[in-house]
Design a protein around this motif. Structure first.
Motif, mmCIF file in Angstrom:
data_model
loop_
_atom_site.group_PDB
_atom_site.id
_atom_site.type_symbol
_atom_site.label_atom_id
_atom_site.label_comp_id
_atom_site.label_asym_id
_atom_site.label_seq_id
_atom_site.Cartn_x
_atom_site.Cartn_y
_atom_site.Cartn_z
ATOM 1 N N LEU A 101 0.846 -1.188 0.000
ATOM 2 C CA LEU A 101 0.000 0.000 0.000
ATOM 3 C C LEU A 101 0.886 1.244 0.000
ATOM 4 O O LEU A 101 2.024 1.211 0.481
ATOM 5 N N ASP A 102 0.362 2.321 -0.525
ATOM 6 C CA ASP A 102 1.104 3.582 -0.509
ATOM 7 C C ASP A 102 1.140 4.145 0.906
ATOM 8 O O ASP A 102 0.165 4.048 1.654
ATOM 9 N N ARG A 103 2.255 4.757 1.246
ATOM 10 C CA ARG A 103 2.384 5.371 2.569
ATOM 11 C C ARG A 103 1.337 6.471 2.746
ATOM 12 O O ARG A 103 0.825 6.679 3.847
ATOM 13 N N ASP A 129 -9.748 -3.766 -1.114
ATOM 14 C CA ASP A 129 -10.302 -2.976 -2.220
ATOM 15 C C ASP A 129 -9.360 -2.963 -3.421
ATOM 16 O O ASP A 129 -9.795 -2.971 -4.571
ATOM 17 N N LYS A 130 -8.062 -2.958 -3.135
ATOM 18 C CA LYS A 130 -7.063 -2.967 -4.212
ATOM 19 C C LYS A 130 -7.029 -4.320 -4.911
ATOM 20 O O LYS A 130 -6.913 -4.393 -6.137
ATOM 21 N N GLU A 131 -7.168 -5.389 -4.163
ATOM 22 C CA GLU A 131 -7.039 -6.750 -4.704
ATOM 23 C C GLU A 131 -8.316 -7.256 -5.380
ATOM 24 O O GLU A 131 -8.254 -8.173 -6.195
ATOM 25 N N LEU A 132 -9.464 -6.715 -5.013
ATOM 26 C CA LEU A 132 -10.757 -7.130 -5.561
ATOM 27 C C LEU A 132 -10.963 -8.637 -5.426
ATOM 28 O O LEU A 132 -11.010 -9.148 -4.329
ATOM 29 N N SER A 133 -11.087 -9.352 -6.525
ATOM 30 C CA SER A 133 -11.379 -10.791 -6.462
ATOM 31 C C SER A 133 -10.180 -11.613 -5.988
ATOM 32 O O SER A 133 -10.318 -12.804 -5.714
ATOM 33 N N ASN A 134 -9.014 -11.005 -5.882
ATOM 34 C CA ASN A 134 -7.831 -11.702 -5.360
ATOM 35 C C ASN A 134 -7.663 -11.502 -3.856
ATOM 36 O O ASN A 134 -6.658 -11.909 -3.293
ATOM 37 N N ALA A 135 -8.633 -10.857 -3.218
ATOM 38 C CA ALA A 135 -8.559 -10.608 -1.780
ATOM 39 C C ALA A 135 -9.036 -11.849 -1.024
ATOM 40 O O ALA A 135 -9.979 -11.805 -0.244
ATOM 41 N N THR A 136 -8.335 -12.945 -1.256
ATOM 42 C CA THR A 136 -8.698 -14.215 -0.637
ATOM 43 C C THR A 136 -7.881 -14.454 0.620
ATOM 44 O O THR A 136 -6.845 -13.809 0.847
ATOM 45 N N VAL A 137 -8.355 -15.405 1.413
ATOM 46 C CA VAL A 137 -7.627 -15.792 2.620
ATOM 47 C C VAL A 137 -6.224 -16.253 2.249
ATOM 48 O O VAL A 137 -5.237 -15.827 2.857
ATOM 49 N N GLN A 138 -6.127 -17.097 1.233
ATOM 50 C CA GLN A 138 -4.830 -17.637 0.838
ATOM 51 C C GLN A 138 -3.888 -16.539 0.349
ATOM 52 O O GLN A 138 -2.703 -16.539 0.684
ATOM 53 N N ASN A 139 -4.389 -15.593 -0.422
ATOM 54 C CA ASN A 139 -3.550 -14.513 -0.931
ATOM 55 C C ASN A 139 -3.032 -13.646 0.218
ATOM 56 O O ASN A 139 -1.857 -13.283 0.244
ATOM 57 N N LEU A 140 -3.889 -13.321 1.174
ATOM 58 C CA LEU A 140 -3.434 -12.531 2.327
ATOM 59 C C LEU A 140 -2.436 -13.330 3.159
ATOM 60 O O LEU A 140 -1.435 -12.786 3.626
ATOM 61 N N TYR A 141 -2.674 -14.605 3.302
ATOM 62 C CA TYR A 141 -1.736 -15.468 4.023
ATOM 63 C C TYR A 141 -0.363 -15.426 3.349
ATOM 64 O O TYR A 141 0.665 -15.311 4.018
#
Length: 159
Positions: A101-103, A129-141
């Motif tokens: 994320l931007d500072r 909001d930035k990731e949209l459909s990629n804002a998954t549990v696995q992606n954040l992990y």
């Protein structure tokens, strides 16, 4: 007894799939062989209904279809607030380094002078909001694999 299953597109509320399950589709008549009647009578065709009362559509809408697969499961606000509570003082660094994320976004969140957990939640929401459909549990992990074991344990619990 019958069940009507609907798959509804969340954004448009459009029904994209529907099916009717009858009792004979799931009742097992011979428990010793553990064979359902639907397997033995595979030649029967089901009648598809094209009209359902609106209240029935809304009452049976599913928000997420597959919650067992963290690679496809989008994070909920409840999960994000739980995770925010586990992030420590390094949350700003996590936001800029791990979540990319931007500072300036982090600074805007801090300007609101809210509770620090709410700030952490807003940071995670910004990532979502930035990731949209990629804002998954696995992606954040995957993004947070270098953070504390406590945070990783929370995310593993979501998987």
């Amino acid at each position: 007894m019958e069940f009507k299953l609907l798959l509804v597109e969340m954004d448009s509320d459009e029904i994209v799939w529907k099916a009717k399950l009858r009792e004979c589709d799931w009742v097992q008549h011979d428990q010793s062989q553990n064979v359902s009647k639907s397997r033995t009578s595979g030649k029967r065709r089901r009648k598809v209904s094209n009209t359902l009362p609106e209240e029935e559509v809304n009452a049976k809408r599913m928000k997420q279809v597959d919650t067992s697969d963290g690679a496809k499961t989008l994070l909920t606000d409840d999960q994000l607030i739980t995770l925010a509570g586990k992030l420590g003082k390094e949350w700003i660094n996590i936001g800029t380094v791990n979540l990319e994320l931007d500072r300036s976004d982090i600074d805007d969140i801090q300007k609101k002078e809210e509770n620090v957990t709410i700030c952490k939640f807003r940071m995670l929401k910004k990532w979502q909001d930035k990731e949209l459909s990629n804002a998954t549990v696995q992606n954040l992990y995957n993004c947070l694999k270098n953070v504390s074991a406590e945070v990783q344990d929370v995310l593993e619990g979501f998987l």
